[in-house]
Design an enzyme around this catalytic site. Structure first.
Site, mmCIF file in Angstrom:
data_model
loop_
_atom_site.group_PDB
_atom_site.id
_atom_site.type_symbol
_atom_site.label_atom_id
_atom_site.label_comp_id
_atom_site.label_asym_id
_atom_site.label_seq_id
_atom_site.Cartn_x
_atom_site.Cartn_y
_atom_site.Cartn_z
ATOM 1 C CE LYS A 124 11.277 -15.353 4.149
ATOM 2 N NZ LYS A 124 9.926 -15.925 4.245
ATOM 3 C CE LYS A 155 9.888 -30.798 6.126
ATOM 4 N NZ LYS A 155 9.498 -29.511 6.568
ATOM 5 C CE LYS A 161 13.347 -23.133 -1.550
ATOM 6 N NZ LYS A 161 12.718 -21.982 -2.222
#
Ligand code: TRP
Length: 330
Positions: A111, A194, A197
């Protein structure tokens, strides 16, 4: 009966991968255990969401999880920010967390790299808040994705450190219950691994029929089978995996036959059928989500009851922690 805690970040919507994955875990656990499921709205503050957006996102996750079967009579469903005891225990647990460890956390480094202008202290201590969410109910199990494993490890460290420092055996060592290891993996529509989002390949429960059709139509395919009984490339295998989940066995068998006999020019038909069956599966859920979302009285009632139950358990833990740490009558 074990105690289970899991937090849901109020960002984005549930997609088919979540629905057939993590959510199934929650539903199974609420039948068997004492579950605390909460919306991690304090956690979401690290990115400074617009207050209007935050309300909307909280409303979304609550409506979606309820529509998918989280039962507030079985599980305790609450908003993190409705439980002030968590904030106090977070302060206390911060003393068990060392800067060096926090800076080395994978999620923090990622982040910080993505957003170098917003490396706030809340981001750094995100794992401490998460540990607090878990320890405040002294959980045994924490159903999470693989990406949360390190946070769980840190939770165990803080719990152990607390016990050692004060010479008690108070906090349990919570175990991660990794959903991806026990469940079918739902693939994306882009031939890659997979559905997710961040992968941008997801079909959401709230997608309307037109959107679903468009997404399925755009799914990656190859040039057709190379001969009889050939091996399916990932993109085609993925479409079959989805088909197996939403369609009738005869439908799956029909397309398997087309593949195995090496025929061409039927991908359009498969996609049409797949889209139709996804729509049939998701339409009633979407309707339910919208009904719940419009029923704010119901949602307010549920979260109020949830907060009361969560606070009762949280206050009990906090009271003991305070006493252990030396906050007692003089
Ligand atoms: N960090 C979790 C996630 O990103 C959300 C979360 C917050 C959580 N607190 C928790 C999960 C406590 C399990 C237990 O998905």
């Amino acid at each position: 009966m074990k105690t289970v805690v899991s937090g849901i970040r109020p960002t984005g919507n549930l997609h088919l991968g979540n629905y057939y994955g993590a959510l199934r875990n929650f539903l199974a656990m609420q039948e068997e255990h004492n579950c605390y499921f909460f919306v991690a709205d304090w956690h979401s503050l690290t990115t400074h969401p617009d207050p209007k957006l935050l309300v909307a996102n909280v409303l979304n996750v609550l409506s979606e999880y309820l529509a998918c079967g989280i039962n507030p009579e079985k599980a305790t469903l609450y908003l993190q920010s409705d439980v002030p005891e968590i904030a106090e225990l977070y302060l206390l647990m911060n003393m068990q967390a060392y800067l060096g460890e926090l800076e080395k956390t994978v999620s923090f480094k990622e982040k910080a790299r993505q957003n170098p202008n917003n490396v706030n202290a809340g981001l750094l201590t995100y794992p401490v808040l998460m540990a607090t969410d878990i320890l405040i109910h002294n959980a045994d199990y924490v159903p999470v994705g693989k990406d949360q494993e390190q946070h769980l490890e840190m939770t165990r460290n803080y719990a152990g450190r607390f016990n050692n420092r004060y010479g008690v055996n108070f906090f349990k060592q919570p175990t991660a219950f990794i959903s991806s290891e026990n469940l079918v993996k739902i693939p994306g529509l882009d031939g890659s691994g997979k559905m997710g989002k961040s992968e941008g390949n997801a079909i959401y429960l709230v997608d309307d029929p037109k959107t679903i059709e468009k997404k399925v139509k755009g799914a990656l395919t190859d040039n057709g089978p190379e001969g009889e009984n050939s091996q399916k490339p990932d993109c085609i295998a993925n479409l079959f995996t989805l088909l197996k989940i939403v369609s009738a066995p005869e439908v799956v068998a029909h397309y398997e036959e087309l593949w195995n006999t090496g025929q061409s020019k039927w991908y359009g038909s498969l996609k049409k059928q797949l889209a139709e069956d996804i729509i049939i599966t998701t339409a009633p859920i979407r309707e339910k989500i919208n009904d719940i979302k419009n029923n704010t009285d119901y949602l307010n009632k549920i979260t109020k009851i949830g907060a009361e139950k969560a606070r009762e358990s949280a206050a009990k833990t906090l009271k003991e922690v305070r006493t252990i740490m030396g906050f007692r009558n003089l």
